[in-house]
Design an enzyme around this catalytic site. Structure first.
Site, PDB file in Angstrom:
ATOM      1  CE  LYS A 113      -4.319  -1.754   1.834  1.00  0.00           C
ATOM      2  NZ  LYS A 113      -5.389  -1.673   2.826  1.00  0.00           N
TER       3      LYS A 113
ATOM      4  CE  LYS B 228     -12.189  -3.371   0.731  1.00  0.00           C
ATOM      5  NZ  LYS B 228     -13.067  -3.753   1.800  1.00  0.00           N
TER       6      LYS B 228
ATOM      7  CE  LYS C 156      -6.783  -8.466  -1.428  1.00  0.00           C
ATOM      8  NZ  LYS C 156      -7.220  -8.405  -0.063  1.00  0.00           N
TER       9      LYS C 156
END
Ligand code: AMP
Ligand code: TRP
Length: 333
Positions: A114, A199, A196
């Site tokens: 991130k 969202k 994966k």
């Protein structure tokens, strides 16, 4: 009473990966383990480690709450609450931060991933996120924490911190076990099955959101990436695309890979995908109907009030106990 706890961030729309890897599992557990008290929450404090628009955040919190119930979480069996409405999470996090090391947080792969994506700088909140997650968990002394595979490292850190604090302050925490479902623990992206389903993926075609209409659901499955071999066979190493679709099929229908493979012997991707599109749609349709009835209802607020009150009851006792053990403030009477 033994406990089970888990949470999800209200950061975007809930997708099929989160549902199959996590929420569906919570629902199974609540029915399978009636002797446990369940705490399932909306991790809104976690959502602001990366800036979110205020209106967007509020909307997503409510949506996640309604989806939890629409997916089958039973408010009679589960304490459903919003993390920021239980101040003990933040209080506990601070004390745990004083028992966690920079080095171990720097090793967290989710942080590294991130952090790389942040253009405007990385917040301290994003860095210390795993200590908030440890606080979320350890406050409630759960025996089990059901999560997807991607959270395993955070759970291991939580266990390390729990053991460290236990050694220092006389066994105050239960050291929790992760509960990772055998299949379904990781649903992959429909456009790149080596990643994966997420969202935060900028490509909408990579996922199915829980509130997507029938035509989109079916279109996404139809255009999901497979390979040129053409047989329906589970082989995640060499054929991640079709294996991912088989995983989705299997988790929803409870059929084994072997049985699905047998059923589709001699049948090609097109027919298989058509069936799977229908299966996913039939799974999501009743959830969407319940969601629409709940989203603006008083019932939802009542459920969240009740969950908040029970969570605060447990959490404030625990944080006061820890403060006493650490020697903070005056001894509580
Ligand atoms: P998140 O949506 O990232 O807050 O994750 C909520 C829960 O869903 C966590 O336990 C994750 O491990 C799980 N999860 C998220 N994405 C997936 C996925 N693609 N497949 C399986 N589980 C997932
Ligand atoms: N970090 C988790 C995720 O991104 C969400 C989460 C926050 C969580 N606190 C938790 C999960 C406590 C389990 C237990 O998916």
């Amino acid at each position: 009473m033994k406990r089970i706890l888990s949470g999800i961030q209200p950061t975007g729309s809930i997708n099929l990966g989160t549902y199959l890897g996590s929420v569906k599992n919570f629902v199974k557990l609540q029915d399978k383990m009636p002797d446990y008290e369940f705490f399932i929450f909306i991790a809104d404090l976690h959502a602001i480690t990366i800036h979110k628009d205020k209106q967007f955040l509020r909307k997503k919190i409510k949506e996640l709450a309604a989806l939890y119930v629409a997916c089958g979480l039973d408010p009679e069996k589960v304490n459903l609450f919003i993390q920021s409405e239980v101040p003990a999470h933040s209080q506990m996090q601070y004390i745990l931060q004083c028992n966690a090391y920079m080095g171990e947080l720097e090793r967290m792969t989710q942080f590294k991933d991130k952090a790389k994506k942040q253009e405007k700088g990385v917040t301290v909140g994003l860095f210390s996120y795993p200590t908030l997650m440890a606080a979320d968990i350890l406050i409630y002394d759960p025996d089990y924490v059901p999560v997807g595979k991607d959270q395993k490292q955070h759970l291991e850190l939580t266990r390390d911190i729990a053991n460290r604090v236990n050694n220092k302050y006389n066994d105050i925490f239960t050291v929790p076990e992760p509960l990772i479902a055998e299949i379904g623990a990781k649903i992959q992206s429909l456009t790149d099955p080596t990643m994966k389903m997420s969202k935060s993926d900028p490509n909408d075609k990579s996922r199915i959101d829980m509130l997507d209409p029938e035509n989109i659901i079916k279109k996404r499955i139809k255009s999901a990436m497979t390979d040129s071999i053409g047989t329906i066979k589970y082989d995640p190493e060499n054929r991640p695309g079709i294996s991912n679709l088989l995983t989705i099929y299997s988790v929803i229908t409870n059929m084994s890979f072997k049985d699905i493979e047998k059923k589709y012997e001699g049948i090609g991707y097109k027919d298989f995908k058509e069936d799977l599109g229908e299966i996913v749609y039939q799974e999501l349709k009743p959830i969407q109907e319940r969601f629409n009835n709940l989203i603006n209802s008083e019932e939802l607020d009542d459920i969240l009030d009740k969950g908040r009150d029970r969570a605060n009851q447990v959490a404030s006792i625990k944080v006061n106990k820890l403060m006493d053990r650490v020697g903070l403030g005056r001894k509580r009477r």
